[in-house]
Structures are given as structure tokens and as C-alpha cells.
Design a protein around this motif. Sequence first.
Motif, PDB file in Angstrom:
ATOM      1  N   SER A 138      24.180 -51.734 -33.314  1.00  0.00           N
ATOM      2  CA  SER A 138      24.099 -53.031 -32.661  1.00  0.00           C
ATOM      3  C   SER A 138      23.957 -52.967 -31.309  1.00  0.00           C
ATOM      4  CB  SER A 138      25.142 -54.121 -32.915  1.00  0.00           C
ATOM      5  OG  SER A 138      25.123 -55.209 -32.213  1.00  0.00           O
ATOM      6  N   LEU A 139      23.036 -53.679 -30.461  1.00  0.00           N
ATOM      7  CA  LEU A 139      22.726 -53.385 -29.239  1.00  0.00           C
ATOM      8  C   LEU A 139      22.752 -54.664 -28.363  1.00  0.00           C
ATOM      9  CD1 LEU A 139      19.531 -50.997 -29.795  1.00  0.00           C
ATOM     10  CD2 LEU A 139      22.043 -50.316 -29.267  1.00  0.00           C
ATOM     11  N   GLY A 143      15.252 -44.479 -38.485  1.00  0.00           N
ATOM     12  CA  GLY A 143      15.894 -43.782 -36.981  1.00  0.00           C
ATOM     13  C   GLY A 143      15.489 -42.175 -37.079  1.00  0.00           C
ATOM     14  N   ARG A 149      17.660 -48.079 -42.417  1.00  0.00           N
ATOM     15  CA  ARG A 149      17.715 -48.092 -40.974  1.00  0.00           C
ATOM     16  C   ARG A 149      17.884 -46.601 -40.513  1.00  0.00           C
ATOM     17  NH1 ARG A 149      18.840 -52.837 -38.354  1.00  0.00           N
ATOM     18  NH2 ARG A 149      19.154 -54.761 -39.864  1.00  0.00           N
ATOM     19  N   TRP A 195      21.218 -54.736 -24.481  1.00  0.00           N
ATOM     20  CA  TRP A 195      20.202 -55.496 -24.173  1.00  0.00           C
ATOM     21  C   TRP A 195      20.518 -56.049 -22.503  1.00  0.00           C
ATOM     22  CZ3 TRP A 195      15.628 -57.373 -25.407  1.00  0.00           C
ATOM     23  CH2 TRP A 195      14.986 -57.160 -26.602  1.00  0.00           C
ATOM     24  N   GLY A 220      19.553 -46.128 -31.744  1.00  0.00           N
ATOM     25  CA  GLY A 220      19.019 -47.495 -31.599  1.00  0.00           C
ATOM     26  C   GLY A 220      18.765 -48.389 -32.826  1.00  0.00           C
ATOM     27  N   THR A 221      18.402 -47.521 -33.923  1.00  0.00           N
ATOM     28  CA  THR A 221      18.226 -48.187 -35.352  1.00  0.00           C
ATOM     29  C   THR A 221      19.352 -48.344 -36.166  1.00  0.00           C
ATOM     30  OG1 THR A 221      17.679 -45.912 -36.197  1.00  0.00           O
ATOM     31  CG2 THR A 221      16.055 -47.016 -35.611  1.00  0.00           C
ATOM     32  N   GLU A 271      14.858 -53.378 -37.063  1.00  0.00           N
ATOM     33  CA  GLU A 271      14.934 -54.726 -37.618  1.00  0.00           C
ATOM     34  C   GLU A 271      13.870 -55.151 -38.377  1.00  0.00           C
ATOM     35  OE1 GLU A 271      17.539 -56.953 -37.454  1.00  0.00           O
ATOM     36  OE2 GLU A 271      18.957 -55.761 -36.323  1.00  0.00           O
ATOM     37  N   ASN A 331      15.461 -50.315 -31.917  1.00  0.00           N
ATOM     38  CA  ASN A 331      16.256 -51.395 -32.609  1.00  0.00           C
ATOM     39  C   ASN A 331      15.401 -52.436 -33.286  1.00  0.00           C
ATOM     40  OD1 ASN A 331      17.968 -54.151 -32.571  1.00  0.00           O
ATOM     41  ND2 ASN A 331      19.192 -52.443 -33.147  1.00  0.00           N
ATOM     42  N   SER A 332      14.194 -52.674 -32.581  1.00  0.00           N
ATOM     43  CA  SER A 332      13.358 -53.790 -32.804  1.00  0.00           C
ATOM     44  C   SER A 332      12.476 -53.484 -33.905  1.00  0.00           C
ATOM     45  CB  SER A 332      12.557 -54.062 -31.663  1.00  0.00           C
ATOM     46  OG  SER A 332      13.070 -54.938 -30.507  1.00  0.00           O
ATOM     47  N   LEU A 385      16.074 -47.368 -26.391  1.00  0.00           N
ATOM     48  CA  LEU A 385      17.194 -47.946 -27.450  1.00  0.00           C
ATOM     49  C   LEU A 385      16.769 -49.452 -28.040  1.00  0.00           C
ATOM     50  CD1 LEU A 385      20.548 -46.981 -25.641  1.00  0.00           C
ATOM     51  CD2 LEU A 385      19.914 -46.173 -28.087  1.00  0.00           C
TER      52      LEU A 385
END
Length: 436
Positions: free
Chosen positions: A396-397, A162, A158, A401, A392-393, A148, A144-145, A140
Motif C-alpha cells: 500500500s502506498l 510486479g 500483483r 502518494w 509498488g505493486t 490496481e 501501484n496504479s 512506485l
Amino acid sequence: MILLRGLPIRRLSKAISMALGNNAQSGGRGRDEVSAFSCLATELAATIGTGNIIGVVGAMILGGPGALFWMILSAFLGLSTKLVESTLSVKYRENRVGKPPFGGPMITLAKAFPKKRTGRVLAGCYSLFAVLCSLGMGNLVQANSIAEALHASMSWNRGKIGLILSLFTIVAVLGGMKLIARISTLLVPAMGAIYLAGCLGIILMHPQNLLPGLSAMIIGAFSPKAASGGAFGILTMHWTKSMGWGISRGIFSNEAGLGAGGISAAASSEQDPYRQGLISMSAVFFDTIVICSLTGIAYACSGVPWLISQGNVILQNGSLADANNAADLMVATFETTFGRYGGVLLSICITLFAFATILGWGVQGEAAFTYMFHEKYTFVFRLAYGVLPFVGTVFSLQATWLLSDIANGLLAIPNLICLWVLAPAICNEIIKKDGA
């Protein structure tokens, strides 16, 4: 390191030559075999991630320039834990018909721990935490990274990112260890070369900042106050904070002591546990001593730490760089040297690093899942693991984290207990094998 009488440092050059040698790369030609080099590449794929780029600068923000010194020092000590945990994983692995061998700290705990019931409980805990780490930090967060980075530098959607990422992940994990090892063998050297070339380019184009940057790292590692003036004049930290952030980020980067790399090492076609242990040990060198060091030195040489103190670092997208945002500072590091192409280059590197981490943790998470349940249920893990990059894309995570950091820390506990109990015997065995 004491029990091994400094052997990991004395044999580091041998470990590197073995990892890059023909013997390590020539194995694994059978249907159920994976070469020692491919296992090393898979291990590196799981450890070389965004932490090697953003995590290094984050440690230098929070702990001062001296954090890089402690990160490197912790890596040298981590050579010993990586050697022992990988050697144990290969020694106690289980052979399977038509598939690569199966092993890792959970198998070592179940087979070799003196108190069998306690060993099985610790093995179950380790497997649970490994699965959580693979789904969270290994999947995840990495997805997400990627989203971003590509959205910020190229304005990519996004959702589309994904979907593409999930498609590639599903294809890779369905192919199992053998396919992921092949992909890692191609991907890891390529992405490492691209990123290291970028870092070296930054250093070579700012030679006047090299000595001030290095001196600030050394002074900042031991002095309550960082060096005044120069590239790091704005950063003043107590040395204990510098040590804390440097060591913690170093362990987070190379995973020495977490034991997950032993899962990849156990699948190797190499029959000698000590030889595979040495090859796996070189992962700490490549991951932290090479890549993390060059990241920190490039950041210092770029002049960004001094520019950010003046409040005049404008990114190519027109926004003002945040002095407390490691991602912004790394973008500024590349853009101050390579202009508008610097952000694109960094985005490509982050994408490759993060995707490699997704693949590497796919192997390790599946092994832990298989230990907890049964091999016939691995399709459940593979399906979930393939879908998660899309999640994850687009979401918000922040909570992910935090939970991933907790699981990552918990993962070390059963593994370190295992190493503590088995260290005297396995260290003597390694020393005897080395002298034979």
C-alpha cells in the motif's frame, strides 16, 4: 508569457508542425545522438501518466466541471515556462563523448545563475527533489496504479505483475537514454492513439450530452454554482475551488514549471536551443490541451456524472461505483459505452501510460542522481529503480502518494527561481531568434 509577448501561443502551430516534422524525427542516427522527436516522446512519456486519466476526473470531482476549463487555461500559460526552461536546458547542457548531451535545470542553475554559490545550492536541491520524484511519483505510484488496474479488471496476481514490470524496467534503464528514447518513440504514439480513440468513441456515442457538458464546464469555471440539470447538475462548487484544482492538476499533468522535461530536451541532437524549446513546448499541448481535455469531455458526455447522482452505477465487477473515487468513475465512463470490454480497455491504457511514466522518469531521475554523485555510480540508481516497481505493486502506498506530492511541489521552487532570474535575458534572446 508577457516577456515573450505571447510568442508561445503565436508559435504553437509552428511548434506542433516542427515536433511532427521529418527534421525532428530524422536526427539522432549517430551512436551518441537522440533525435528531437525521440526526446519529445521521452518527455511525454514522463508527463503522460495516470494523472491524464484519473487526475482529470479527480479535479472535476473536487473542483466541479469548471476545473477542466482552468486546467486548459493553465496549459496555455504553461507553454511559456516549458519553452523557456527547455531552451535554457539545451543552451547550457554539457556534451559528453559517446553519450547524449547532459543537461537540465540543475546544470542551468550551476552554470548560469548569477550568484554561483547560491546556484550550486539550488542545483543540489533540485537534483535531490528530482530523484525523490522519480522514485516515488515516477515509479512506485505508477507501478501501484498498474497493479490496481490489472488486478481489478483481469484478476491478475500483483506479485507476478510486479516481477514482469520490474524485469521490463531493468532492461529499459540498463539501456540508458538511447534505448528508453526508442521505446518511448514507439510507445507514446501507440498508447495515445488507443486512448484518444476510446475517448472519441465515448463522445461520438453520446452526442446529446456534448453541449450540456461543455456549457457546465464554462459556467462552472466562473459561477459559484454549477449549471443546474444536465450532466453536471449534482456538482456545485465555488469558482475559486474550481480554479485551484484545475490549475494544480494541469501543472501536475504537463509539469510546466517543474523543469524535469528540460533533462530530456537537453539530450536532443538538435543544436538550436530555441528550436528544441519549441518542440518541447508542444508536449504541453499534447499532454493537457489534447489528452486531458478529451478525458474530461468524455467523462461529461458519458452521462456518468448524472447517473452517479442517482446512485445507480454498477461496475462490471458487481460493485457500486464510489462518487468520490475518480478511478471508479473513469471505469464507469468506459463501461457505460463499451460494456465489459470498457474496463479492460481502460486498464490497458492505464498500464501503458503508467509504464511510459516509469521509463520517462527513469531518464530524469538518473540525470539528477548523476549530478549529485558521479556517473560511475549510476548503476546503483538503475538497480534500485528497476526493483522498485515490484515494491509498488505489492504494498500500500498512501504515504508514498503524500511524500511524492510534497517532492513534486518542492521540485518547482528552485526551477522557478532560476526562471525568474534568467527570464529577462533568455526571453529577449528567444524573441530575437524568432525574428531572425
